[in-house]
Design an enzyme around this catalytic site. Sequence first.
Site, PDB file in Angstrom:
ATOM      1  CB  SER A  64      -1.038  -0.041   1.391  1.00  0.00           C
ATOM      2  OG  SER A  64      -0.111  -0.111   2.321  1.00  0.00           O
TER       3      SER A  64
ATOM      4  CG  ASP B 160      -4.628   5.291   6.992  1.00  0.00           C
ATOM      5  OD1 ASP B 160      -3.280   5.055   7.291  1.00  0.00           O
ATOM      6  OD2 ASP B 160      -5.078   4.748   6.163  1.00  0.00           O
TER       7      ASP B 160
ATOM      8  CG  HIS C 238      -1.592   3.675   4.592  1.00  0.00           C
ATOM      9  ND1 HIS C 238      -2.667   3.383   4.885  1.00  0.00           N
ATOM     10  CD2 HIS C 238      -0.852   2.583   4.050  1.00  0.00           C
ATOM     11  CE1 HIS C 238      -2.651   1.939   4.833  1.00  0.00           C
ATOM     12  NE2 HIS C 238      -1.688   1.558   4.087  1.00  0.00           N
TER      13      HIS C 238
END
Length: 365
Positions: A53, A340, A343
Site C-alpha cells: 500500500s 490514517d 499510512h
Amino acid sequence: MEKKTTVASSFCLLLLCVAAFAVAEVLAAHHHRHHHHRRRNDGSMKFFVLGDSYVDTGNIRKSVSPSWKEPYGITFPGKPAGRFSDGRVLTDYLAEYLGLRPPVPYALRKEANISEVEKGMNFAYGGTGVFDTLVSEPNLTTQIDFFQQLVEQEKLYAKGDLIKSSIALVSVAGNDYATHMVKTGNGSEDLAEFTKSVVKQIAVDLRRIRDLGVPKIAVTAVEPMGCIPRLTSLLSYQNCSESLNLASVFHNQVLRQNVEQLNKESNNSAFVILDLYDAFSSAINPQKDRQGNTTFRIDEPLKPCCVGVSSEYSCGSVDESTGAKKYNICSHPERSFFWDTVHPSQNGWHAVYSSLKSSLHQLYS
Ligand SMILES: *[C@@H]1O[C@H](CO)[C@@H](O)[C@H](O)[C@H]1NC(C)=O
Ligand SMILES: *[C@@H]1O[C@H](CO)[C@@H](O)[C@H](O)[C@H]1NC(C)=O
Ligand SMILES: *[C@@H]1O[C@H](CO)[C@@H](O)[C@H](O)[C@H]1NC(C)=O
Ligand SMILES: *[C@@H]1O[C@H](CO)[C@@H](O)[C@H](O)[C@H]1NC(C)=O
Ligand SMILES: *[C@@H]1O[C@H](CO)[C@@H](O)[C@H](O)[C@H]1NC(C)=O
Ligand SMILES: *[C@@H]1O[C@H](CO)[C@@H](O)[C@H](O)[C@H]1NC(C)=O
C-alpha cells in the site's frame, strides 16, 4: 544472541497491536512543489512498481479497500483514486523525480492509454507482502509473474528496451510481519528466523526482476514499525515503541547484507536501498534532521489525521444504515505526517521523499 532475544520478546508484548496493524491494512498539495528531474530521461525510461500500500496507486479492488472511499484522495487527485493517503504516495514522488507520470496500475491497464502503458506499470497491491498475508490480493511473487507475462508472453515490453532504460521500485513495508504475528498467535520464538526468511524471499524476488532485464531496482528498507499510529495509539501517539523499532532495524540489517551480496554477484550496483527507516525517523523527529532544520511543518507527527470516531470505526467508515461519516479529519492534513493509522499523508510522503532525495542519484549510477 542478546539482541535476538530483546527483539523477539518485545514483539510478543505488542502482539495485539501488530495484529491490528495487519487488519488496518486489510480494511483499510499544498506543499507540493514541482521539481522536475528530467535528468538522463530521453523519453525511453520505463518505471515499474511492485509491493504494497505504500506504493499502490489503484490496483487493490474497490470492494475491499477504503483507498477507494472518501476521504482518501481529497488532496490529490481530489477524489478517492485507490491511493492509501489523502494525496500522493511514494510512487508519485519517485515518478516525479524520474520526470515521468505515475505508471498505470496493472488492474486498470485495459482502460489506459497505450502511450502511458509503454512507460511502465504499477503492480503493487495494498495489504500484500512477499508471502501471503491476510488479504487475498497478489503477493510479490504473483506481481512479478504479471510483469513477466507482459514481457515474455504479451511482448508489451521488449527486454532490450528494459535493459537500456528502466527502473523498478519495490516496497515491502511490513505486512509479512503483521501477518506472521496473527497467524502464529505468538511468533515471538522465531522472529529472527522469520526475518531471515522474509529477506531471503525478497532477494529471490529482486533477482527475478533483474533477470527480466531491469537494470536498476530500488527496494525499501522497512520504516520504524513501532511508530505506526495503530501501535502508538496505546501510548497516546506520544512515543514510538523502541522495542518494536528494533525489529525493523534487524530486518534492515539483514536486507542490507543480502543486497550487498546481490550487487556483488551482478558486478554492478543494480540494487539500491531506499531507507524508509531513516526517512520516517527524520520526519518524525525533526530535531534530528541532519541539516538541523525543519523543512516541513509537521504537527504531532505520530498522530494520524483521519481516524474513526471510535475504535470500531476507521478512516473512511460510514454508518451502514444512515450513510453518516464515522471518522474525523484533522483541520490541517497538510501539516500531518500520518494520514490514517498506517499510512503517511501526502505531506508525510513529501517529507520522506525530501529525505530520500540525496540518495536517489544512485538510481542513475
Ligand atoms: C493518449 O495520450 C497521448 C499523449 O498523452 C494523447 O495525445 C492522446 O490523445 C491520448 N489518446 C487517448 C485515446 O486518450
Ligand atoms: C504467492 O501466491 C501464489 C498464488 O496464490 C502462491 O502459489 C505462492 O505460494 C505465493 N508465494 C509465496 C512466496 O508465498
Ligand atoms: C509463545 O510460544 C512459546 C513456545 O511455544 C510459549 O512458551 C509461550 O508461552 C507463548 N507465549 C504466549 C504469549 O502465548
Ligand atoms: C515518552 O517518552 C518520553 C521521553 O522519552 C518519556 O518521558 C515518557 O514517559 C514517554 N511516555 C510514554 C507514554 O511512554
Ligand atoms: C562478473 O564479472 C566476472 C569477471 O569479470 C564475470 O566472469 C562474470 O560473468 C560477471 N557476472 C555477471 C553477472 O555479469
Ligand atoms: C534553516 O532554514 C532557514 C530558512 O530556509 C535558513 O535561513 C537557515 O539558515 C537554516 N538554518 C540552518 C541551521 O541550516
